[in-house]
Design a protein around this motif. Structure first.
Motif, PDB file in Angstrom:
ATOM      1  N   TYR A 169      11.018  13.089 -94.552  1.00 18.56           N
ATOM      2  CA  TYR A 169      11.705  13.592 -93.421  1.00 18.56           C
ATOM      3  C   TYR A 169      12.774  12.820 -92.766  1.00 18.56           C
ATOM      4  N   SER A 204       3.021  13.564 -90.869  1.00 20.30           N
ATOM      5  CA  SER A 204       4.061  12.668 -90.662  1.00 20.30           C
ATOM      6  C   SER A 204       4.458  12.675 -89.290  1.00 20.30           C
ATOM      7  N   VAL A 232      -1.820  13.367 -88.001  1.00 21.79           N
ATOM      8  CA  VAL A 232      -3.517  13.377 -88.514  1.00 21.79           C
ATOM      9  C   VAL A 232      -3.198  13.538 -89.945  1.00 21.79           C
ATOM     10  N   LYS A 233      -4.048  12.967 -90.720  1.00 17.37           N
ATOM     11  CA  LYS A 233      -4.423  13.416 -92.043  1.00 17.37           C
ATOM     12  C   LYS A 233      -5.426  14.544 -92.116  1.00 17.37           C
ATOM     13  N   ILE A 234      -5.122  15.795 -92.234  1.00 25.67           N
ATOM     14  CA  ILE A 234      -6.095  16.780 -92.048  1.00 25.67           C
ATOM     15  C   ILE A 234      -7.299  16.798 -92.981  1.00 25.67           C
ATOM     16  N   TRP A 281       5.747  11.204 -97.225  1.00 31.32           N
ATOM     17  CA  TRP A 281       6.463  12.325 -96.403  1.00 31.32           C
ATOM     18  C   TRP A 281       7.315  11.906 -95.133  1.00 31.32           C
ATOM     19  N   CYS A 293       2.501  21.037 -90.529  1.00 28.73           N
ATOM     20  CA  CYS A 293       3.632  21.784 -89.986  1.00 28.73           C
ATOM     21  C   CYS A 293       4.903  21.350 -90.360  1.00 28.73           C
ATOM     22  N   GLY A 294       4.999  19.943 -91.068  1.00 24.18           N
ATOM     23  CA  GLY A 294       6.370  19.543 -91.171  1.00 24.18           C
ATOM     24  C   GLY A 294       7.282  19.409 -90.019  1.00 24.18           C
ATOM     25  N   ASP A 331       0.377  17.592 -88.564  1.00 20.67           N
ATOM     26  CA  ASP A 331       0.997  17.081 -89.741  1.00 20.67           C
ATOM     27  C   ASP A 331       0.645  15.513 -90.007  1.00 20.67           C
ATOM     28  N   GLN A 335       0.249   9.329 -98.547  1.00 21.10           N
ATOM     29  CA  GLN A 335       0.863  10.570 -98.352  1.00 21.10           C
ATOM     30  C   GLN A 335       1.905  10.403 -97.095  1.00 21.10           C
ATOM     31  N   SER A 358       2.052  27.014 -94.397  1.00 22.21           N
ATOM     32  CA  SER A 358       3.155  27.244 -95.436  1.00 22.21           C
ATOM     33  C   SER A 358       3.299  26.074 -96.327  1.00 22.21           C
TER      34      SER A 358
HETATM   35  C1  LIG Z   1       6.206  21.034 -98.451  1.00 27.09           C
HETATM   36  S1  LIG Z   1       5.733  20.399 -96.767  1.00 27.09           S
HETATM   37  C2  LIG Z   1       5.564  22.150 -95.844  1.00 27.09           C
HETATM   38  C3  LIG Z   1       5.755  21.873 -94.320  1.00 27.09           C
HETATM   39  C4  LIG Z   1       5.830  23.105 -93.630  1.00 27.09           C
HETATM   40  N1  LIG Z   1       4.532  23.883 -93.609  1.00 27.09           N
HETATM   41  C5  LIG Z   1       6.974  24.037 -94.159  1.00 27.09           C
HETATM   42  O1  LIG Z   1       6.531  25.040 -94.678  1.00 27.09           O
HETATM   43  O2  LIG Z   1       8.042  23.534 -94.006  1.00 27.09           O
HETATM   44  C6  LIG Z   1       4.041  19.795 -96.643  1.00 27.09           C
HETATM   45  C7  LIG Z   1       3.536  19.207 -95.530  1.00 27.09           C
HETATM   46  O3  LIG Z   1       2.102  18.726 -95.609  1.00 27.09           O
HETATM   47  C8  LIG Z   1       1.939  17.585 -94.947  1.00 27.09           C
HETATM   48  N2  LIG Z   1       0.990  16.839 -95.446  1.00 27.09           N
HETATM   49  C9  LIG Z   1       0.547  16.662 -96.871  1.00 27.09           C
HETATM   50  N3  LIG Z   1      -0.720  16.284 -96.815  1.00 27.09           N
HETATM   51  C10 LIG Z   1      -1.098  16.254 -95.652  1.00 27.09           C
HETATM   52  C11 LIG Z   1      -2.444  15.604 -95.125  1.00 27.09           C
HETATM   53  N4  LIG Z   1      -3.247  15.270 -95.975  1.00 27.09           N
HETATM   54  N5  LIG Z   1      -2.670  16.045 -93.804  1.00 27.09           N
HETATM   55  C12 LIG Z   1      -1.650  16.459 -93.062  1.00 27.09           C
HETATM   56  N6  LIG Z   1      -0.437  16.861 -93.494  1.00 27.09           N
HETATM   57  C13 LIG Z   1      -0.324  16.623 -94.729  1.00 27.09           C
HETATM   58  C14 LIG Z   1       3.369  16.759 -95.196  1.00 27.09           C
HETATM   59  O4  LIG Z   1       3.675  15.852 -94.235  1.00 27.09           O
HETATM   60  C15 LIG Z   1       4.443  17.957 -95.179  1.00 27.09           C
HETATM   61  O5  LIG Z   1       5.051  18.090 -93.970  1.00 27.09           O
END
Ligand SMILES: C[S@@+](CC[C@H](N)C(=O)[O-])C[C@H]1O[C@@H](n2cnc3c(N)ncnc32)[C@H](O)[C@@H]1O
Length: 190
Positions: free
Chosen positions: A12, A65, A88-90, A8, A43-44, A63, A4, A106
């Motif tokens: 970005y 990424s 971090v991988k949450i 991501w 957060c992206g 996030d 992931q 979001s």
């Molecule tokens: C669609 S984007 C949304 C970003 C932001 N919240 C927004 O609304 O613009 C999804 C985000 O989730 C993050 N993401 C996906 N899987 C994740 C994980 N397991 N742990 C942390 N972040 C993760 C991605 O890097 C990405 O930034």
């Protein structure tokens, strides 16, 4: 490196999307406390984090990424804001007993985090959540149904909170109007 993160980071690195706060947060900003702690989860580019920090909240942004977080660090520094970013991988363990007055999620759905999110809200804390629904009308958002909300699902996932605001327009009425792709939720821990 997790798959992931690679995905991501690439999105970005190659995109010119700009950070913007979620509608559920921007349109209900009057609910925010004037001081306290906030978390923008997954957060992206941190549109929510920037908005929360501008409102005077001590803000963290997590996030997977590092590419997105580096862009957020640049933006917050040039705006004179302090946002603590965490690559971090949450997982539920990521919260490690931290608690926040406001949590915003979001366009991200990991159902296994619901109970950790609830635990991480301080008393009176607010959860703002906005993400895609399974019967969305456009192609925006994920296509994998695992990452899409079932009808009214946020109400079930966060039923332990007192409901403050909910919108899910579904397919009722004029489909050319209104946000048909996402559900918007605000709940308070009381
Ligand atoms: C669609 S984007 C949304 C970003 C932001 N919240 C927004 O609304 O613009 C999804 C985000 O989730 C993050 N993401 C996906 N899987 C994740 C994980 N397991 N742990 C942390 N972040 C993760 C991605 O890097 C990405 O930034």
């Amino acid at each position: 490196m997790p798959e992931q993160q690679i995905k991501w980071d690439q999105i970005y690195r190659n995109s010119d999307i700009t950070a913007a706060p979620a509608t559920v947060l921007r349109q209900n900003a009057c609910l925010l406390p004037t001081q306290g702690t906030a978390l923008d989860l997954a957060c992206g580019l941190g549109g929510n984090a920037l908005f929360l920090a501008q409102h005077g909240l001590e803000t963290q942004a997590w996030d997977i990424s590092p590419v997105a977080l580096a862009k957020l660090d640049d933006k917050s520094q040039s705006a004179g804001l302090h946002i603590q970013t965490k690559p971090v991988k949450i997982t539920p363990e990521t919260f490690s007993h931290q608690a926040f007055d406001v949590i915003v999620v979001s366009r991200f759905l990991d159902r296994s985090l619901a109970s950790a999110i609830l635990d991480a809200l301080n008393p009176d804390g607010l959860l703002f959540y906005q993400t895609f629904v399974v019967d969305k009308l456009t192609r925006s958002g994920p296509s994998n149904p695992d990452y899409l909300l079932q009808r009214n699902e946020l109400l079930t996932l966060f039923e332990a909170l007192t409901l403050v605001y909910y919108q899910e327009l579904s397919r009722i009425g004029d489909l050319n109007a209104g946000n048909r792709d996402e559900a918007l939720f605000i709940g308070q821990k009381t």
